[in-house]
Motif scaffolding. Structure first.
Motif: not given
Length: 379
Positions: A17-24
């Motif tokens: 359900g979420i989006f990927a963002a490991d800072e970027y």
């Protein structure tokens, strides 16, 4: 805003359900991370956007995040949490090297404040704000809208002093049936969100005949009279597949995403001196996780508790009453570095005989495969 939301999830979205963002922003690869703060802030933003714009896609996604991505990055007791979660997560440890471009090697350890303390103070807003936005009124204040589905209750006063109380008896998202009891001083229109994944849903009012749901803009309207009204909503769903990179797939049914729960051992890396329940935990796989699945073999299984009560916590290994079984075969699937999975291999060859594996709700898994290569067991 609506277009930006769609583009974000098209290019960075996760089956949880979420989006990927490991800072970027991190694209679609299953090993890139999602920060816990992203999870709870996106839930709150999505609730606000639904109330402003009225598009059911916002509410559907918030509910999927709440029942998948949020519990997946917490231990069942919620005393330990990750900074970053992964779709395919085969270890939770101090990773050297790690797959995250700027976040530290400690980012996917379950602990009190791994990598940064922000998620420790931020994550407790996730479910309370979800529940507090589960019901809203229409702009004229005369009608009530049940947005998020779950075992919730509320009371309010609508226009003209109409005192209303609502109680929802359900094990959703671990059940398809919701029984809602409404008491009201005067008649009004009650709206129930019907999620986009529902297939063959029915509704019955005050013990009447079940009728097919017929939502408009995602909302089912019910005319509620003064006194007590009972609504029984049945919202089954089909197993669906989501195409992912490298020809892999993710498995869904209803609000829940399903993943292979990798058995694990646990090592305590640190313990807080003031609160011994707050520990840093390392999880390492103790069993094979390199599988391809035959998507034609997927079977949904429901084993509701005889007590009628779910265990608490519910989001932990082996506890949810819903599973999906699959025919799988072992394959060659390498690690990248020493402790995280490479991308799913395309068109893999089986290295052993087919076997049956069980997929569990994603939120209950702490080590997992959520995006699978596929094979055909009849060939």
């Amino acid at each position: 805003m609506s277009q930006g939301w769609d583009l974000l999830f098209q290019y960075h979205g996760r089956p949880s359900g979420i989006f990927a963002a490991d800072e970027y922003l991190a694209g679609l690869q299953a090993i890139r991370g999602t920060e816990l703060c992203d999870v709870v802030e996106t839930m709150y933003s999505g609730s606000y956007l639904y109330q402003v714009i009225g598009d059911i896609k916002f509410a559907d996604r918030v509910e999927r995040i709440a029942y998948n991505a949020l519990p997946a990055t917490l231990t069942g007791t919620m005393w330990s949490r990750q900074y970053l979660q992964q779709q395919n997560q085969v270890a939770a440890m101090n990773m050297n090297p790690d797959p995250f471009p700027t976040d530290g090697a400690y980012s996917n350890v379950f602990g009190l404040e791994p990598n940064y303390p922000c998620c420790t103070v931020n994550h407790p807003q996730g479910w309370p704000k979800f529940v507090s936005n589960a019901f809203v009124t229409t702009p004229d204040g005369a009608s009530l809208v049940h947005v998020y589905l779950g075992p919730f209750s509320m009371s309010t006063t609508l226009t003209n002093g109409n005192a209303v109380a609502v109680s929802v008896d359900t094990m959703y998202p671990f059940s398809d049936i919701l029984t809602t009891t409404i008491t009201a001083d005067a008649a009004f229109t009650y709206y129930i969100r019907i999620p986009g994944w529902v297939s063959g849903g029915t509704i019955a009012v005050n013990g009447g005949t079940e009728e097919a749901v017929s939502p408009s803009n995602g909302l089912q309207s019910v005319q509620v009279g003064a006194g007590t009204t009972t609504i029984v909503l049945n919202i089954p769903a089909d197993i669906t597949l989501e195409n992912r990179p490298e020809g892999s797939v993710a498995v869904h049914r209803g609000p829940l995403h399903y993943a292979f729960d990798i058995s694990r051992n646990q090592t305590v890396l640190a313990q807080n001196s003031q609160q011994p329940l707050a520990v840093d935990l390392q999880y390492l796989a103790t069993d094979t996780w390199q599988y391809a699945i035959d998507t034609s073999s997927l079977k949904f299984n429901s084993n509701p508790p005889s007590s009628g009560t779910l265990p608490s916590p519910i989001f932990d290994a082996g506890l949810p009453p819903l599973t999906i079984t699959a025919v799988a075969c072992p394959i060659e699937w390498d690690l990248a570095g020493s402790n995280f999975a490479a991308s799913p291999p395309e068109s893999p060859t089986c290295t052993g005989s087919p076997t049956n594996i069980t997929l569990w709700p994603f939120g209950a898994t702490k080590l997992r495969i959520g995006e699978f290569p596929t094979f055909n067991s009849t060939e």
